[in-house]
Design a protein around this motif. Structure first.
Motif, PDB file in Angstrom:
ATOM      1  N   UNK A  90       0.861  -1.181   0.000  1.00  0.00           N
ATOM      2  CA  UNK A  90       0.000   0.000   0.000  1.00  0.00           C
ATOM      3  C   UNK A  90       0.895   1.228   0.000  1.00  0.00           C
ATOM      4  N   UNK A  91       0.625   2.129  -0.949  1.00  0.00           N
ATOM      5  CA  UNK A  91       1.469   3.306  -1.093  1.00  0.00           C
ATOM      6  C   UNK A  91       0.695   4.412  -1.805  1.00  0.00           C
ATOM      7  N   UNK A 124      -0.651  -2.338  -4.649  1.00  0.00           N
ATOM      8  CA  UNK A 124       0.089  -3.055  -5.686  1.00  0.00           C
ATOM      9  C   UNK A 124       0.303  -4.476  -5.192  1.00  0.00           C
ATOM     10  N   UNK A 125      -0.111  -5.452  -6.013  1.00  0.00           N
ATOM     11  CA  UNK A 125       0.098  -6.861  -5.671  1.00  0.00           C
ATOM     12  C   UNK A 125       1.125  -7.428  -6.635  1.00  0.00           C
ATOM     13  N   UNK A 146       9.927   5.746   2.748  1.00  0.00           N
ATOM     14  CA  UNK A 146       9.121   5.255   3.858  1.00  0.00           C
ATOM     15  C   UNK A 146       7.619   5.333   3.645  1.00  0.00           C
ATOM     16  N   UNK A 147       7.177   5.537   2.406  1.00  0.00           N
ATOM     17  CA  UNK A 147       5.745   5.699   2.141  1.00  0.00           C
ATOM     18  C   UNK A 147       5.055   4.416   1.685  1.00  0.00           C
ATOM     19  N   UNK A 148       5.779   3.333   1.477  1.00  0.00           N
ATOM     20  CA  UNK A 148       5.187   2.066   1.035  1.00  0.00           C
ATOM     21  C   UNK A 148       5.211   1.061   2.178  1.00  0.00           C
ATOM     22  N   UNK A 149       4.119   0.297   2.290  1.00  0.00           N
ATOM     23  CA  UNK A 149       3.968  -0.654   3.390  1.00  0.00           C
ATOM     24  C   UNK A 149       3.659  -2.039   2.822  1.00  0.00           C
ATOM     25  N   UNK A 150       4.659  -2.944   2.808  1.00  0.00           N
ATOM     26  CA  UNK A 150       4.441  -4.271   2.222  1.00  0.00           C
ATOM     27  C   UNK A 150       3.984  -5.308   3.252  1.00  0.00           C
ATOM     28  N   UNK A 151       3.244  -6.293   2.746  1.00  0.00           N
ATOM     29  CA  UNK A 151       2.888  -7.488   3.516  1.00  0.00           C
ATOM     30  C   UNK A 151       3.171  -8.684   2.623  1.00  0.00           C
ATOM     31  N   UNK A 152       3.939  -9.660   3.138  1.00  0.00           N
ATOM     32  CA  UNK A 152       4.314 -10.835   2.350  1.00  0.00           C
ATOM     33  C   UNK A 152       3.629 -12.074   2.910  1.00  0.00           C
ATOM     34  N   UNK A 153       3.041 -12.883   2.003  1.00  0.00           N
ATOM     35  CA  UNK A 153       2.395 -14.134   2.378  1.00  0.00           C
ATOM     36  C   UNK A 153       2.773 -15.178   1.330  1.00  0.00           C
ATOM     37  N   UNK A 154       3.117 -16.400   1.779  1.00  0.00           N
ATOM     38  CA  UNK A 154       3.434 -17.459   0.812  1.00  0.00           C
ATOM     39  C   UNK A 154       2.222 -17.685  -0.088  1.00  0.00           C
ATOM     40  N   UNK A 155       2.488 -17.829  -1.404  1.00  0.00           N
ATOM     41  CA  UNK A 155       1.385 -18.015  -2.345  1.00  0.00           C
ATOM     42  C   UNK A 155       1.491 -19.310  -3.144  1.00  0.00           C
TER      43      UNK A 155
END
Length: 178
Positions: A90-91, A124-125, A146-155
């Motif tokens: 999210x950014x 963005x995915x 510092x404006x983007x916030x990632x989340x990682x999940x195994x796919x």
């Protein structure tokens, strides 16, 4: 997958369990990097067995079957698979270019980009190899101030491009690191 396509082989029923044991051993500890094999199929076309039962025991058949499966795998087109993260970032719209640049430098592929309704933010995915994710958050934050916030999940698992037995390919580079 192990398929019996033989016809009229004597004593085959006596060694079926041993062949299955060799198959399970070979696929549990793959030849390229000692990991589980995925998406493989072996067809048993013909078998020649010794007439003496002492030579058809598990101690003789299991290691031999394992080596046969390894040889068949190497003579086919072997491939490596690597785990992939689904990264949701999210950014603001102003830093989407930096997000794309950070993802592409780490062999990632953007899957979708959608605005978040009612906000100036974008979601963005992307798919990112797990091996490339170390330090990803720091690089992303550096690139986007510092404006983007990632989340990682195994796919999923994805095939690595190139032949791991061919010099100079990305697949061989990964294999040699293991």
């Amino acid at each position: 997958l192990l398929i019996d396509q033989t016809k009229g082989v004597q004593y085959l029923n006596e060694i079926k369990d041993s062949v299955v044991g060799g198959f399970q051993w070979a696929t549990k500890e793959g030849i390229l990097c000692g990991e589980n094999m995925r998406g493989v199929k072996f067809n048993i076309m013909d078998v020649t067995l010794h007439a003496d039962a002492i030579h058809r025991g598990g101690g003789q058949i299991i290691p031999t079957a394992r080596r046969v499966f390894y040889a068949a795998y190497l003579s086919a087109t072997p491939a490596l698979q690597e785990p992939m993260f689904l990264v949701e970032i999210q950014c603001p719209e102003t830093v989407v270019g930096g997000v794309y640049q950070t993802i592409s430098t780490r062999r990632g592929e953007v899957h979708s980009e959608e605005p978040i309704s009612g906000t100036p933010m974008f979601c963005v995915k992307a798919y990112l190899p797990v091996s490339e994710s170390f330090g990803f958050t720091a690089a992303l934050r550096s690139e986007t101030s510092g404006q983007a916030f990632p989340q990682c999940v195994f796919d999923h698992w994805a095939a690595v491009q190139g032949n791991p037995l061919e010099a100079g390919t990305k697949a061989q580079e990964i294999l040699l690191k293991i």
